[in-house]
Every structure is written in C-alpha cells, then in structure tokens.
Design a protein around this motif. Structure first.
Motif, PDB file in Angstrom:
ATOM      1  N   UNK A  79     -25.517 -21.610 -22.904  1.00 17.47           N
ATOM      2  CA  UNK A  79     -26.150 -22.274 -21.760  1.00 17.47           C
ATOM      3  C   UNK A  79     -26.819 -21.263 -20.845  1.00 17.47           C
ATOM      4  N   UNK A  80     -26.200 -20.086 -20.700  1.00 17.51           N
ATOM      5  CA  UNK A  80     -26.723 -19.069 -19.787  1.00 17.51           C
ATOM      6  C   UNK A  80     -27.604 -18.044 -20.510  1.00 17.51           C
ATOM      7  N   UNK A  81     -27.844 -18.262 -21.824  1.00 18.74           N
ATOM      8  CA  UNK A  81     -28.692 -17.326 -22.554  1.00 18.74           C
ATOM      9  C   UNK A  81     -28.011 -16.014 -22.860  1.00 18.74           C
ATOM     10  N   UNK A  82     -26.663 -15.950 -22.793  1.00 20.25           N
ATOM     11  CA  UNK A  82     -25.918 -14.718 -23.091  1.00 20.25           C
ATOM     12  C   UNK A  82     -25.847 -14.552 -24.614  1.00 20.25           C
ATOM     13  N   UNK A  83     -26.938 -14.073 -25.188  1.00 17.29           N
ATOM     14  CA  UNK A  83     -27.091 -14.073 -26.640  1.00 17.29           C
ATOM     15  C   UNK A  83     -26.100 -13.148 -27.327  1.00 17.29           C
ATOM     16  N   UNK A  84     -25.943 -11.906 -26.814  1.00 18.66           N
ATOM     17  CA  UNK A  84     -25.050 -10.961 -27.463  1.00 18.66           C
ATOM     18  C   UNK A  84     -23.598 -11.420 -27.355  1.00 18.66           C
ATOM     19  N   UNK A  85     -23.224 -11.971 -26.226  1.00 18.97           N
ATOM     20  CA  UNK A  85     -21.871 -12.479 -26.050  1.00 18.97           C
ATOM     21  C   UNK A  85     -21.629 -13.671 -26.975  1.00 18.97           C
ATOM     22  N   UNK A  86     -22.627 -14.560 -27.060  1.00 16.91           N
ATOM     23  CA  UNK A  86     -22.490 -15.712 -27.943  1.00 16.91           C
ATOM     24  C   UNK A  86     -22.317 -15.267 -29.400  1.00 16.91           C
ATOM     25  N   UNK A 100     -10.863 -22.063 -31.798  1.00 20.82           N
ATOM     26  CA  UNK A 100     -11.285 -23.127 -30.891  1.00 20.82           C
ATOM     27  C   UNK A 100     -11.756 -22.570 -29.547  1.00 20.82           C
ATOM     28  N   UNK A 101     -10.991 -21.640 -28.974  1.00 18.68           N
ATOM     29  CA  UNK A 101     -11.359 -21.099 -27.673  1.00 18.68           C
ATOM     30  C   UNK A 101     -12.618 -20.239 -27.774  1.00 18.68           C
ATOM     31  N   UNK A 102     -12.760 -19.492 -28.866  1.00 20.10           N
ATOM     32  CA  UNK A 102     -13.974 -18.687 -29.053  1.00 20.10           C
ATOM     33  C   UNK A 102     -15.181 -19.586 -29.181  1.00 20.10           C
ATOM     34  N   UNK A 103     -15.016 -20.683 -29.939  1.00 19.68           N
ATOM     35  CA  UNK A 103     -16.118 -21.633 -30.123  1.00 19.68           C
ATOM     36  C   UNK A 103     -16.540 -22.254 -28.787  1.00 19.68           C
ATOM     37  N   UNK A 104     -15.565 -22.605 -27.974  1.00 18.26           N
ATOM     38  CA  UNK A 104     -15.860 -23.221 -26.678  1.00 18.26           C
ATOM     39  C   UNK A 104     -16.610 -22.258 -25.766  1.00 18.26           C
ATOM     40  N   UNK A 105     -16.142 -21.011 -25.665  1.00 16.98           N
ATOM     41  CA  UNK A 105     -16.776 -20.034 -24.777  1.00 16.98           C
ATOM     42  C   UNK A 105     -18.158 -19.664 -25.299  1.00 16.98           C
ATOM     43  N   UNK A 106     -18.322 -19.611 -26.650  1.00 21.49           N
ATOM     44  CA  UNK A 106     -19.642 -19.311 -27.223  1.00 21.49           C
ATOM     45  C   UNK A 106     -20.645 -20.384 -26.840  1.00 21.49           C
ATOM     46  N   UNK A 107     -20.206 -21.642 -26.809  1.00 22.35           N
ATOM     47  CA  UNK A 107     -21.098 -22.720 -26.385  1.00 22.35           C
ATOM     48  C   UNK A 107     -21.514 -22.574 -24.939  1.00 22.35           C
ATOM     49  N   UNK A 108     -20.588 -22.156 -24.094  1.00 19.31           N
ATOM     50  CA  UNK A 108     -20.930 -21.926 -22.676  1.00 19.31           C
ATOM     51  C   UNK A 108     -21.899 -20.758 -22.542  1.00 19.31           C
ATOM     52  N   UNK A 133     -21.189 -12.380 -30.554  1.00 19.36           N
ATOM     53  CA  UNK A 133     -19.892 -11.730 -30.748  1.00 19.36           C
ATOM     54  C   UNK A 133     -18.767 -12.764 -30.842  1.00 19.36           C
ATOM     55  N   UNK A 134     -18.827 -13.793 -29.984  1.00 19.89           N
ATOM     56  CA  UNK A 134     -17.802 -14.837 -30.037  1.00 19.89           C
ATOM     57  C   UNK A 134     -17.872 -15.632 -31.345  1.00 19.89           C
ATOM     58  N   UNK A 135     -19.087 -15.894 -31.846  1.00 14.97           N
ATOM     59  CA  UNK A 135     -19.230 -16.590 -33.124  1.00 14.97           C
ATOM     60  C   UNK A 135     -18.680 -15.736 -34.261  1.00 14.97           C
ATOM     61  N   UNK A 136     -18.924 -14.428 -34.192  1.00 17.83           N
ATOM     62  CA  UNK A 136     -18.356 -13.538 -35.204  1.00 17.83           C
ATOM     63  C   UNK A 136     -16.831 -13.587 -35.171  1.00 17.83           C
ATOM     64  N   UNK A 137     -16.274 -13.588 -33.961  1.00 21.86           N
ATOM     65  CA  UNK A 137     -14.832 -13.672 -33.811  1.00 21.86           C
ATOM     66  C   UNK A 137     -14.311 -14.989 -34.371  1.00 21.86           C
ATOM     67  N   UNK A 138     -15.006 -16.072 -34.083  1.00 16.42           N
ATOM     68  CA  UNK A 138     -14.597 -17.395 -34.580  1.00 16.42           C
ATOM     69  C   UNK A 138     -14.643 -17.439 -36.108  1.00 16.42           C
TER      70      UNK A 138
END
Length: 832
Positions: free
Chosen positions: A788-795, A777-785, A797-802
């Motif tokens: 918004x800022x176009x942080x593609x690699x971070x998004x 849940x927390x990974x999904x929430x931060x990936x959505x944020x 990685x968080x989706x992979x973690x989720x």
C-alpha cells in the motif's frame, strides 16, 4: 499315426497278458493252499493227538491201580514215570498248542502239574517213604483223577473243532479256486472280444492313416517353405517343390545324397559334420526342437543366402528321421538392415537435436545472462519514471524469452525420457494461494472473480514435486483467467481415498469462451492455439498445455478437459499423493542483526559480459572478486591463493570447468576443499548430476540473478546484508496513496504500519517457538500493507520470508530473516 495305433494295440495286448498271468498266479496260489490244508489233515491223523490224550489217561489209571499194591515199589515208580512223561509231552509238544491255548485245559494241566510235583517228592524220597506215605499218594491220585478225565474230554472238544475248521478252510479254498477259474475263462472271453474290436479299429485307423499320409504329402508338396526330410545319417529322403525352388536342385537328383553336401555352405560344412557326429554319438542336440534359428544356406549355383530353419525329429520303424523347414529370408534381412539403419539415423538425429538444444541453451542463455544482469544493475541506478517503465518492459521480455527457452528444453527432456521429478513435502494450500495471488491482478483487469477452496477434508501437506505442480497449475489458472472476461474462475482441490491410495483432484473451472469442439481432442498437443479472435488477442505459443500434460504424466497422473463453446471449460488434474509431515523450522531463530562478512571470491568465466555482470553483483554486496578467463587459469589461481568461494563456468576454452574442478580437488592447494559453484546454461538434470560427481558443491543456472547469487553467498558462509536500495520505496505510489486518503489519515496509517512491522520484528527475534503457518500468515499480512505504501524492497523481503516458510527452506528462511531488519531500517525513514 501308425506308431500311435501300434502302441495302443501293444498296450491292449500287454494288459490282457498281464491280467491272464495274474489269474494264473491266483490259481497257483490257491492250489498250494489246498495242498497244504490236505497235508495238514493227513498230518493230524498220523500224529493221533486224541490217542495220546487217551493214553495219558490210561497210564494214570495204571498208576492208580498200582497204588493198591504199594509193596511193589519198582512197578509203582515205573508207572508214575510213564504218566509223568505223558503229561510233559502234553505241556511241550507243538501238536498240543491249541489245547494249551484253551483256558480250561490250561488250568487242568496246571492242577495235574501240581499233582505230579507233590507225588514226585514222595516217590523220589525212596522205598521206605513210599510205603509209609502210600495213603497220601492214593489221596492225591483220587483228587486229580476227575481233572485228568476232564482234560481228556477238553482235548477231544478242541481238536474236534480244529478238524472242522480245517475242513471248512479247505472247502473255502476250493470255492475260491473255482471262482478264479471262472474269472479266468471270462477274462479270456473278454480278451477275445477286445482283440476282435481292436483288429477292426486298427483296420479303420490304417485307412485314416493312409488318408492322412495323402493329405500330409499334399501339404508338404504345396508348402511355401522348403521341407527336407533326412535320416539319422543325413541322407535326404524327401525334397518338396518349395525346396527345389529355394535351393535350385531337382528332387530326383538329391534323394539319397547327404544333406550337408546339398544345402550347407562350404565354410559351415565342418561344423555341420561335427554336429551330426556328436548327435549320433551322444544324442546331444543344439538345433532340433529349439524353434526357428537363422542360418546360411547354399543354392545349387554355390550362392549363400540367409535362411530361417526349424528342425524337428520323429521315430519311425526304419529309425529316427529329421524334418527341416527352411525359409528364404533374404528380403526380410535386407528390410531389417534398412530399418536398423533408419533407426540409427533417427536416434542420431534425436541425439543431435538434444545436443543442439543443450548447446543453443548455453549459447542463448549466455547473452541473455548479460542482458538480464545488466538490467538488474541498471535497476540499482537512479532512473526517471519513464526509464523505469522501459526497464520493466525489457525485464518482462527477457523473462518471457527465458520462459520459452525453458519450455522447449522441458519438452525435449520429457521426450528423451530425462525429465526428472522430485518427491518433497509441498504445502498445497500455500502453492494454490500463491498462484491465485499471482493471477489476481490479471483477473481484476479482466473483471473476473478468482477464488479457490477445498472440497471436503483438506490435505495441506503432500509429497510431490513443487516446481512441476506449480508450473501445471500456474498454466491452467493463467489460461482460465486469460480467456475469461467478466466471469468467474474457480480452483477446487479434493483428496479421495481410492483402493487405499490418496488421489488428489484439482479442478480449474472458468466461464470463459470455451474450446471449439474440433480442438478439444488436440488441446494438449504442442503449438495448438486455436483460431478464434479471442485466441489471437491473448496470444501464446501453444506449448503450455503440452508441457503441463508432460509434467502431469511424469507425476504419474492424468489431465483432461471438458468444454462448451461460449460457456466455459473445466480442466481436471488427478495425481496419486501421500500425506506429508510439515518440515520443521529451526528451533532457534537466528539473530536478526548480523555482522557483514566480506568473502574472497574466484570467478572463472570465459565470457567477458558474464564476468562484468557477475562481478558487479558480487562486489555490490561488499565481496572481493578475482577473475580467471578459463579453467586452467582458474585452477592455477586456486592452487596458489586461498579463496572463500569459487564460481566455475562449465564450457570454457583451454580447460573446461569440470576438468578444472577435478584438478583443484586432486591437488593439495589451499582451495582443495573450497566450495565450488557451477555456472551453467545447461538445465538437463543428468548433466547437473555429473557436475556434482566431479566435485562441485552446487549449481547456478544462467542467466544469473542477484537473489540467486546472494543465496549462494549466504549458504557458503556470508552474513552480509543487502545495502540500502535507493529505490526502497516507490515515492510516486506513496504520494498517490497520501493524496488519496489525505495527509492526516496517511500519517495514522504510516504509524500503524510502522508499529505492525516493529511488532513482527520483535516477535521474530524472541526466543519463543515459531509456528511456520503463523510466520507465513503474519509475513503475508505485513507484505500486503507494505504494498500500500510502495515499500517494494520490504514487500519483496517479506514475500521471500513467507515463501521460504511455506516450502520449509530453512536456509532461505534464515537468509530472509537476516535481511529484514536492515531493509526495514532503510525503508522506515522514507515512509515519513
């Protein structure tokens, strides 16, 4: 029929004779009883039992009278002894047994015995004692005298009753004898009636048998099968017209001749004669009564041909006969041979098709691997906005082509019975949520509402095949969104207990264009795409629903559709499922800061383009690569040099990957136990199993992707982290967001987002237990944020973690967790 009638008549006669014998035996038995009774009556008179009792009383009176003159001691003693003897006879003689059994008589005999014993002591003491004790003897005699009289009277009563009983028994026996004689006479009368009736029945049956014989002769003569009747010596008794037509002999020419000589081929004659001899000698039968068997027959011309034989036997008055039913099956054998040849050709064609698809899979995936790999490497370079867009188009086309290849292979595997499924814990809610998230962009584009939910008590974790189920639901939801504009698509999950089995029902309902009535029954067929303008607009190969149906059937479920043109459609999938226990994450979360460790990798690949792409991807993460152009070169390098990991292609010249792997494992070189990862374009599960049996540790399917390579490198010992990506942040998207919300608001949002990521990293790095649902849940929430800022690699990685958390993949979870701090440390400065 004649044999049956004869047996029944014989059984009736046997029954009558048996009954007569039983009656005669009863009469004889009763006669013997009467004779014995009469003999016993005569014996009783001769013994004169009553006289013996009276005589005993007389002897006692003589003894008592002699006591009046006790001086004649000799005479007194003689009279006592005579009475003593009479009493002893009464006590021991068999004729007095009934008397002794009488209660009163037994007591009186005992009293008399007491008298005799007391008197005997005095009399046996001598003459002087007798004279002096004479008065005592008189007193004893006086006391016992009434007892002796009563004994005699009891004897008269007992033996009188015994005589009466014997006379009654004689009368009863005589009565029984008379009744038995009457029964015998009645039985004889009934027997006469039965024999008359049986005679009439036999006459009727003989007429029926004659008619039956006529009908049977007609049936045999008109039978389409050859019917040949022979005796136990093999001599032909009957040869019907069909036999004449089949074997080419006339009936009058073969009657009485040996059947083997007429219809058995010469090369089978010895076996036939041996079988006949064995049957005559031991009764052993291999064909008689065994149903239809296929043999060879011989025509009058000497030609042999296949026949179907059924042989039965029957008992007659003249001995055993054998009835052979034969049918010429020459045409059937020819047709069967043609069918077998056609089947073999079809199987060969099916195998050729499967082999062709497997080969084409390899041949197509090999250049596709180079294409997509180079696109991945190109993505790492600095691109203009227009180049990035073109690159995205090329990647989409490549993935679409790969999807079509996978669809065709899936159909082939299913139709060949080789489509394997896995049973593993699946987080159904997460799977459906990911599909909804994936299709939400298209739904927004089509101005369509897309949602999902549970109907009733949810069952989040089930045992199923994640990939197959995801493929089915992605296809159904994707079609629903694709064919719905300005409408609604709803996915509903429900679990019902039916007959002790949990049944999962998934409904995908839309308000789209619907399906024409003439296509509803064909919608799950391959290549059915419809003819409406909407179908042409959205496109498609028409394989999706056909593959979905195959996957559902492989999972032992059903799929159906209800549709109204212009009003929408509802697809329903029903699957038997079991509740699953959620897989537990590792109790200790790995350190978020890892130390990169370079690996020495041997890459065995004959295709130059594939070597270039794979080498570039591996070296980009800081590892060292040594290349081999075929299996023998790779095996020789593995014997002479140590490597941390070996990537082995399968189809290569000189020596293929399987043989090279077996060779490496069989030697004592430094790489004998080194992990070997297969690189193959063949996705058939049976072939992949064979690779693992050859000694390979895992399999990578072409075309290779950077993420797949990194997962393998992480799994087999690497702790290297991804290097900073110059395109960690989509600056155009970030600038657009900054312009939309304003500089001040954007700075606050960035600060808030930065704190959010820092808090997540701090929480993940803590020693407290981490619940998988909360991590997801927390990974999904931060990936959505991050999006918004176009942080593609971070998004990403968080989706992979989720995804790793939801699927319970501990290895992927740890790998993503190790990457996250480095990605964030590179992304964070670019957001400010």
């Amino acid at each position: 029929m004649p044999a049956t009638t004869h047996m029944r008549a014989k059984s009736g006669l046997t029954l009558l004779v048996t009954a007569g014998l039983l009656v005669l035996a009863a009469i004889a038995f009763l006669a013997i009883n009467v004779d014995e009774e009469i003999t016993q009556l005569g014996s009783a008179r001769s013994d004169n039992v009553q006289w013996s009792l009276s005589q005993a009383e007389v002897e006692f009176l003589e003894y008592a009278r002699q006591l009046d003159n006790p001086t004649d001691v000799v005479q007194l003693t003689r009279r006592f002894d005579i009475f003593y003897s009479r009493v002893s006879t009464i006590e021991t003689a068999e004729v007095f047994a009934k008397l002794r059994a009488h209660n009163d008589a037994e007591e009186r005999i005992a009293e008399i015995r007491t008298f005799l014993n007391e008197s005997a002591r005095i009399i046996d003491a001598g003459e002087e004692t007798i004279l002096t004790q004479s008065q005592a003897l008189k007193d004893l005699a006086s006391d016992v005298r009434p007892v002796i009289r009563l004994l005699a009277k009891s004897g008269l009563e007992v033996f009188s009753r015994s005589s009466d009983q014997q006379r009654a028994e004689v009368a009863q026996t005589l009565t029984q004898l008379a009744v038995t004689l009457a029964a015998l006479i009645g039985a004889l009368f009934i027997g006469v009636l039965y024999l008359n009736r049986l005679n009439a029945t036999l006459a009727g049956r003989e007429r029926a048998q004659a008619q039956t014989a006529t009908r049977m002769n007609t049936v045999i003569s008109t039978s389409l099968d050859a019917v040949i009747v022979s005796d136990e010596r093999g001599r032909i008794l009957e040869f019907n017209p069909a036999a004449e037509a089949t074997f080419g002999h006339h009936c009058e020419d073969v009657i009485g001749r040996d059947i083997g000589e007429i219809i058995v081929p010469d090369h089978l004659r010895d076996a036939h004669e041996a079988g006949m001899e064995r049957m005559r000698r031991s009764g052993e039968r291999h064909v008689v009564g065994k149903g239809r068997v296929q043999l060879e027959g011989k025509r009058a011309s000497g030609q042999t041909f296949p026949v179907e034989l059924a042989l039965q036997s029957a008992k007659t008055d003249d001995g055993e006969i054998f009835i052979a039913f034969l049918r010429d099956i020459s045409k059937r054998v020819e047709n069967e041979k043609a069918l077998v040849e056609a089947r073999d050709r079809a199987l060969a064609g099916e195998k050729l098709k499967t082999d062709f698809l497997a080969t084409m899979s390899h041949e197509i995936r090999t250049p596709l691997n180079g294409l997509l790999g180079n696109l991945t490497l190109l993505r790492d370079t600095r691109l203009s906005k227009e180049q990035d867009r073109y690159l995205g188009y090329m990647e989409s086309s490549g993935r679409l082509l790969m999807s079509h290849i996978s669809d065709v292979l899936d159909i082939t595997r299913y139709d060949a019975g080789k489509l394997d499924t896995r049973s593993e814990p699946v987080h159904l809610s997460a799977l459906l949520e990911d599909i909804i998230d994936n299709q939400s962009g298209m739904a927004v584009e089509n101005e369509t509402t897309l949602d999902w939910g549970w109907d009733g008590e949810p069952m989040h974790w089930i045992v199923s095949d994640h990939d197959r189920l995801q493929h089915v639901m992605m296809n159904l939801v994707g079609n629903a969104v694709k064919f719905t504009r300005r409408g609604k698509v709803s996915v509903t999950a429900r679990v019902d207990a039916i007959d002790g089995q949990n049944q999962l029902r998934l409904d995908v309902a839309d308000t789209g264009v619907g399906i024409d009535e003439d296509l509803v029954d064909q919608v799950f067929d391959d290549f059915v795409v419809g003819e409406t303008a909407r179908n042409r607009e959205v496109g498609g190969t028409g394989l999706g629903l056909g593959i979905a149906k195959r996957f559902v059937h492989a999972l032992r479920g059903t799929i159906s559709v209800q549709s109204t043109p212009g009003a929408g459609s509802t697809f329903t999938v029903t699957l038997p499922v079991q509740a699953a226990t959620p897989p537990a994450l590792s109790a200790s979360v790995p350190d978020l800061v890892g130390t990169p460790q370079a690996l020495r990798v041997l890459l065995v690949e004959d295709n130059e383009m594939n070597r270039i792409v794979a080498r570039a991807m591996i070296e980009a993460d800081g590892h060292t690569v040594v290349e081999a152009h075929h299996g023998r070169e790779g095996a020789e390098l593995a014997e002479s040099q140590p490597f941390d990991l070996i990537f082995m292609d399968i189809n290569m010249p000189v020596m293929d990957g399987r043989e090279a792997t077996r060779h490496i494992r069989a030697q004592t070189g430094p790489c004998r136990n080194t992990p070997i990862v297969a690189l193959t374009a063949n996705a058939l599960a049976s072939d992949q199993t064979a690779l693992l049996e050859d000694g390979m540790n895992s399999i990578l399917t072409k075309p290779l992707s950077r993420d797949a390579l990194r997962r393998v490198l992480a799994e087999y010992g690497t702790e290297a982290l991804e290097e900073a990506d110059p395109m960690l942040v989509n600056l155009d998207h970030s600038a657009e967001t900054r312009q939309t919300v304003g500089e001040a608001a954007f700075a606050k949002l960035v600060a808030r987002f930065t704190q959010e990521v820092d808090d997540l990293l701090a929480w993940l790095g803590s020693s407290e237990p981490h619940d998988y649902l909360e991590v997801a849940a927390r990974s999904h929430k931060v990936a959505g944020s991050a999006a918004i800022f176009g942080a593609l690699q971070l998004q990403t990685t968080l989706k992979e973690l989720e995804n790793a958390t939801r699927s319970g993949d501990t290895s992927a979870f740890e790998h993503s967790l190790r990457k996250l701090p480095a990605v964030w440390s590179e992304t964070k400065p670019r957001l400010l």
